[in-house]
Design a protein around this motif. Structure first.
Motif, PDB file in Angstrom:
ATOM      1  N   SER A  63       0.510  -0.823  -0.049  1.00 42.83           N
ATOM      2  CA  SER A  63      -0.217   0.174   0.394  1.00 42.83           C
ATOM      3  C   SER A  63       0.866   0.970   0.000  1.00 42.83           C
ATOM      4  O   SER A  63       0.488   2.449  -1.071  1.00 42.83           O
ATOM      5  CB  SER A  63      -0.744  -0.056   1.258  1.00 42.83           C
ATOM      6  N   ARG A  64       2.133   1.293   0.655  1.00 41.84           N
ATOM      7  CA  ARG A  64       2.278   2.580   0.876  1.00 41.84           C
ATOM      8  C   ARG A  64       3.194   3.082  -0.675  1.00 41.84           C
ATOM      9  O   ARG A  64       3.136   3.878  -0.926  1.00 41.84           O
ATOM     10  CB  ARG A  64       3.996   1.814   1.670  1.00 41.84           C
ATOM     11  N   GLU A  65       4.152   1.949  -1.306  1.00 45.67           N
ATOM     12  CA  GLU A  65       4.243   2.107  -2.675  1.00 45.67           C
ATOM     13  C   GLU A  65       2.875   2.829  -3.429  1.00 45.67           C
ATOM     14  O   GLU A  65       3.979   3.733  -3.885  1.00 45.67           O
ATOM     15  CB  GLU A  65       4.376   0.700  -3.512  1.00 45.67           C
ATOM     16  N   VAL A  66       2.052   2.223  -3.441  1.00 48.61           N
ATOM     17  CA  VAL A  66       1.641   3.134  -3.812  1.00 48.61           C
ATOM     18  C   VAL A  66       0.667   4.808  -4.002  1.00 48.61           C
ATOM     19  O   VAL A  66       0.835   5.429  -4.710  1.00 48.61           O
ATOM     20  CB  VAL A  66      -0.189   2.659  -3.390  1.00 48.61           C
ATOM     21  N   TYR A  78      -8.299   8.543  -4.504  1.00 48.49           N
ATOM     22  CA  TYR A  78      -8.076   7.886  -3.495  1.00 48.49           C
ATOM     23  C   TYR A  78      -9.038   7.557  -2.265  1.00 48.49           C
ATOM     24  O   TYR A  78      -9.430   8.115  -2.030  1.00 48.49           O
ATOM     25  CB  TYR A  78      -6.201   8.352  -2.487  1.00 48.49           C
ATOM     26  N   GLY A  79      -9.396   6.151  -2.362  1.00 51.56           N
ATOM     27  CA  GLY A  79     -10.354   5.728  -1.836  1.00 51.56           C
ATOM     28  C   GLY A  79      -9.437   4.361  -0.365  1.00 51.56           C
ATOM     29  O   GLY A  79      -8.467   3.790  -0.873  1.00 51.56           O
ATOM     30  N   ASN A  80     -10.455   3.853   0.816  1.00 55.38           N
ATOM     31  CA  ASN A  80      -9.796   2.743   1.360  1.00 55.38           C
ATOM     32  C   ASN A  80     -10.551   1.521   1.846  1.00 55.38           C
ATOM     33  O   ASN A  80     -10.644   1.229   1.798  1.00 55.38           O
ATOM     34  CB  ASN A  80      -9.398   4.423   3.046  1.00 55.38           C
ATOM     35  N   HIS A  84      -4.491  -0.070  -1.151  1.00 54.00           N
ATOM     36  CA  HIS A  84      -5.439   1.376  -0.538  1.00 54.00           C
ATOM     37  C   HIS A  84      -5.425   1.768   0.809  1.00 54.00           C
ATOM     38  O   HIS A  84      -5.963   2.115   1.099  1.00 54.00           O
ATOM     39  CB  HIS A  84      -6.619   1.221  -1.655  1.00 54.00           C
ATOM     40  N   ASN A  85      -4.561   0.947   1.861  1.00 51.30           N
ATOM     41  CA  ASN A  85      -4.641   0.734   3.197  1.00 51.30           C
ATOM     42  C   ASN A  85      -3.562   2.210   2.701  1.00 51.30           C
ATOM     43  O   ASN A  85      -3.150   1.796   4.632  1.00 51.30           O
ATOM     44  CB  ASN A  85      -4.364  -0.183   3.650  1.00 51.30           C
ATOM     45  N   ASP A  86      -3.936   3.086   2.998  1.00 50.74           N
ATOM     46  CA  ASP A  86      -2.561   4.055   3.418  1.00 50.74           C
ATOM     47  C   ASP A  86      -2.804   5.498   3.786  1.00 50.74           C
ATOM     48  O   ASP A  86      -2.244   6.512   3.202  1.00 50.74           O
ATOM     49  CB  ASP A  86      -1.523   4.135   2.606  1.00 50.74           C
ATOM     50  N   MET A  87      -4.269   5.793   3.424  1.00 51.82           N
ATOM     51  CA  MET A  87      -4.800   6.643   3.216  1.00 51.82           C
ATOM     52  C   MET A  87      -4.124   8.116   4.672  1.00 51.82           C
ATOM     53  O   MET A  87      -3.881   9.219   3.966  1.00 51.82           O
ATOM     54  CB  MET A  87      -6.471   6.866   3.326  1.00 51.82           C
ATOM     55  N   ASP A 120      -4.808  -0.523   8.700  1.00 53.99           N
ATOM     56  CA  ASP A 120      -3.767  -0.964   8.722  1.00 53.99           C
ATOM     57  C   ASP A 120      -4.553  -2.676   9.173  1.00 53.99           C
ATOM     58  O   ASP A 120      -3.853  -3.971   8.685  1.00 53.99           O
ATOM     59  CB  ASP A 120      -2.826  -1.045  10.011  1.00 53.99           C
ATOM     60  N   ALA A 121      -5.778  -2.970   9.353  1.00 60.63           N
ATOM     61  CA  ALA A 121      -6.432  -3.714   9.683  1.00 60.63           C
ATOM     62  C   ALA A 121      -6.386  -5.085   8.124  1.00 60.63           C
ATOM     63  O   ALA A 121      -6.647  -6.455   8.455  1.00 60.63           O
ATOM     64  CB  ALA A 121      -8.384  -3.631  10.631  1.00 60.63           C
ATOM     65  N   PRO A 122      -6.646  -4.298   7.000  1.00 58.68           N
ATOM     66  CA  PRO A 122      -7.256  -5.029   5.874  1.00 58.68           C
ATOM     67  C   PRO A 122      -5.733  -6.029   5.925  1.00 58.68           C
ATOM     68  O   PRO A 122      -5.897  -6.850   5.016  1.00 58.68           O
ATOM     69  CB  PRO A 122      -7.492  -4.450   4.804  1.00 58.68           C
TER      70      PRO A 122
END
Length: 722
Positions: free
Chosen positions: A277-280, A305-307, A317-320, A473-475
């Motif tokens: 996710s962080r790379e995106v 960006y969606g989350n 997509h887990n870095d909003m 972070d849960a996903p």
């Protein structure tokens, strides 16, 4: 096009016109874009098919901000569905550039409008054309078999190409004179333009490219600092960070604890998804900075960006939270959620934690791609772009209600949902002509008036009894095979929350310390993987004044401890359990979550509200002198049970019949989930007035009843008693 022709030619003769300077400004109840002193509402219109779009119609109803897609590449935006290109790309082989398609589309939008009358915010899609990909094999994203699927978000070559393309685009804007209209860019990349990882099928795992492997090694070194610390966390004997390998598809597909991963045995896989996710998000940040450099930091730049809905770990997509804190990013955007194919009678919800953006003083554009009775399958409306042999775009999600009344119901609910969250919006007429009816444009005229007025009305502000916190972070701890459980946990849960009758606001778990409980009656924490000491301390502020805290799934399972987080005694077994509950003959969720075997052990005075299918406690309430704590082991708590929890917490409920509600301090909107008489309870004494017709509804001082048809939406203004 006479007016725009003269303007463009005059600009070209005198050299590059002065770039418009733009910045986002907060106003009383939302945001505007300040363009050289002109405060422009963030209320826009765009289409994928400019030749069929109704630009002049939207100008006549007061819209001043327009967008269109501008494509560097030559392929469709969706790798999964084989969608073909909407418009020709401008980056040609041999480092040639042809902006004729963009010029044609800009002319269609502008018509005879002069500079300053309307503004352009083009969506710049930065996927490279096929010829460029073929010439840069190291930049390609690769699956485990080595097959290329577009480009890697870890690729420095792609980033450099994007910078080059942006420089040429800006030069063209100046040379052509279009910089007299353009106020910034909406940057796009990845699948569906939304910075989503490119995949072709559900069993394709990315990114095994050398660029990704090298980036993973650097990420690990930054996180762990020494190889000894990494080996301790992973239980490995690696000689260096570059010895770390990317988890295999088999390791990624399934977890050790059912739908969840073992926090110790699968630490490497969990770390990889965090990096993934962080790379995106990092690539998006780098694009924004490059665009800012190209434009001299003088124009607004935003991204998709969606989350919450895009929570599947492979979507990455887990870095909003990182993007919300980034001051360089001027706005974020995403569509409404596609809950049950955008059906009538249900709450759609948003793809992202919308209210978190407002908390961070960042506008969020919600894409209102609302289908109407005029919507058609892509095979009819966009035959040049529709896949040759794919039925996806002929399905229900692409079709609106068959009636004008039903279509107006969908449009009104979209407007109300967005405005009552103080968000920005654009009407996305995807195929062109979706709103080409007198009734639809009459709606648009009034909708634009309401939106403009809401910006400067200090009395309007979002209000809700429920505050939802999502741990992004849960996903990363869920296996991709747990797609049904993740859907039940977040997007399906939002549907139920929307039908509970009280409305809700959504934030990141990282926002827990910043959100004041004074505005809410109940906090809902969806699957917090871990809570830090500071977060647990912040949660204590909610435990007063009769408020409630609802935990869903296994709070603190990966850090902080479940007992320490919830206060309940627990017993953990070695195996897994099916986390489905039965409440008043209703079983939830519809899927069968396979979770670690955890049993809640109620104390004396605790109330078991629902039981697991095996009879053990599934939803438990603990009553303290100043607060309540609820814990549901099953995801997707039903609307009626949520409504009961909210009422027990002292929260105001606008409607008890399961109809989706949106509200702020000025408006209440009700979307009918069924035919019949609907009762709306006014918070405080007052009356309700139809926001579109001005009709004051009959009723008493505390509630109003009205008859509604399924799919109808009424947006009502609160007229308070003196």
């Amino acid at each position: 096009l006479v007016g725009s022709e003269m303007c463009i030619r005059d600009s070209a003769r005198t050299g590059a016109a002065r770039m418009l300077e733009s910045r986002v400004e907060k106003c009383e109840n939302g945001f505007v874009i300040n363009v050289n002193g002109d405060r422009v509402p963030m209320y826009a219109y765009l289409s994928y098919q400019p030749e069929k779009a109704k630009y002049e119609d939207f100008k006549k109803v007061g819209v001043r901000l327009f967008s269109t897609g501008v494509y560097a590449g030559d392929r469709g935006i969706n790798q999964i569905t084989a969608l073909r290109s909407f418009r020709p790309g401008f980056y040609r082989e041999g480092d040639r550039f042809d902006f004729s398609a963009a010029d044609e589309d800009f002319r269609r939008i502008v018509g005879d409008s002069r500079p300053g009358e309307i503004y352009l915010l083009p969506r710049l899609m930065l996927e490279m054309p096929k010829w460029w990909e073929d010439a840069h094999p190291r930049a390609q994203c690769r699956d485990a078999q080595g097959m290329s699927v577009h480009l890697s978000f870890s690729s420095g070559e792609w980033l450099a190409a994007c910078s080059h393309v942006m420089e040429r685009f800006q030069r063209w804007l100046e040379e052509s004179g279009w910089d007299r209209y353009v106020i910034g860019w909406h940057l796009a990349a990845g699948n569906t333009e939304e910075f989503i990882r490119p995949t072709i099928h559900a069993h394709q795992f990315q990114d095994y490219s050398e660029a990704s492997r090298e980036a993973f090694a650097l990420w690990l070194e930054e996180k762990y600092e020494t190889i000894d610390r990494l080996n301790e966390a992973w239980h490995t004997r690696l000689g260096g960070f570059h010895d770390a390998r990317i988890p295999t598809p088999a390791e990624r597909a399934y977890g050790w604890r059912g739908d969840l991963r073992d926090g110790i045995a699968e630490a490497r896989t969990i770390d990889y998804y965090r990096f993934y996710s962080r790379e995106v998000s990092a690539f998006a940040q780098k694009l924004v900075r490059a665009a800012k450099r190209v434009t001299g930091h003088r124009q607004v730049m935003g991204i998709f960006y969606g989350n919450m809905v895009l929570c599947w770990p492979e979507h990455a997509h887990n870095d909003m939270s990182v993007l919300l804190a980034d001051k360089e990013i001027d706005f974020l955007a995403s569509p409404f959620a596609y809950s049950r194919a955008r059906a009538q009678g249900i709450h759609w919800g948003f793809q992202a934690a919308l209210d978190a953006a407002r908390l961070h003083e960042k506008p969020f554009f919600v894409e209102a791609d609302v289908r109407t009775s005029l919507s058609e399958p892509l095979s009819k409306s966009l035959p040049h772009a529709s896949p040759v042999a794919n039925d996806i775009y002929d399905g229900p999600v692409w079709l609106g209600p068959q009636t004008v009344e039903g279509s107006l119901g969908q449009m009104t609910r979209a407007l109300a949902d967005i405005l009552t969250h103080s968000a920005a919006l654009w009407w996305f007429d995807i195929c062109g002509g979706w709103y080409d009816r007198t009734e639809y444009m009459a709606f648009q005229r009034r909708a634009a008036e309401i939106a403009r007025a809401s910006l400067t009305d200090a009395a309007e502000r979002p209000v809700s009894a429920v505050c939802v916190f999502v741990d992004e972070d849960a996903p990363n701890h869920f296996a991709p095979s747990a797609g049904g459980t993740l859907a039940a946990l977040i997007p399906d849960q939002m549907v139920e929350l929307g039908a509970a009758g009280a409305g809700y606001h959504s934030y990141m778990l990282d926002d827990l310390e910043r959100v004041s409980p004074d505005e809410y009656r109940m906090a809902v924490l969806l699957a917090p993987a871990r809570l830090t000491e500071r977060q647990r301390a912040a949660l204590e502020k909610w435990k007063r004044g009769g408020r409630s805290v609802l935990f869903v799934l296994l709070p603190g399972f990966y850090g902080g401890g479940m007992k320490e987080t919830t206060g309940f005694d627990v017993r953990e077994g070695e195996g897994t359990m099916t986390a489905r509950c039965v409440w008043k003959n209703q079983t939830f969720p519809t899927c069968e979550p396979a979770l670690p075997d955890v049993e809640i052990e109620p104390a004396r005075g605790d109330v078991v509200l629902a039981r697991l299918e095996d009879g053990r406690p599934g939803v438990v309430m603990r009553r303290e002198a100043e607060y309540q704590v609820f814990w549901s082991l099953a995801p997707c708590v039903p609307a009626a049970l949520l409504r009961e929890m909210i009422a027990l917490s002292g929260g105001h409920i606008y409607n008890y019949s399961g109809d989706p509600v949106a509200a702020d301090t000025r408006y209440i909107a009700l979307h009918a989930a069924s035919d019949g008489t609907k009762r709306i309870y006014v918070p405080g004494k007052g009356a309700l007035k139809d926001a579109f017709t001005g009709e004051v509804l009959e009723g008493n001082e505390t509630y109003t009843e009205l008859r509604m048809r399924f799919g109808e939406t009424r947006m009502l203004e609160i007229v308070r008693n003196a």
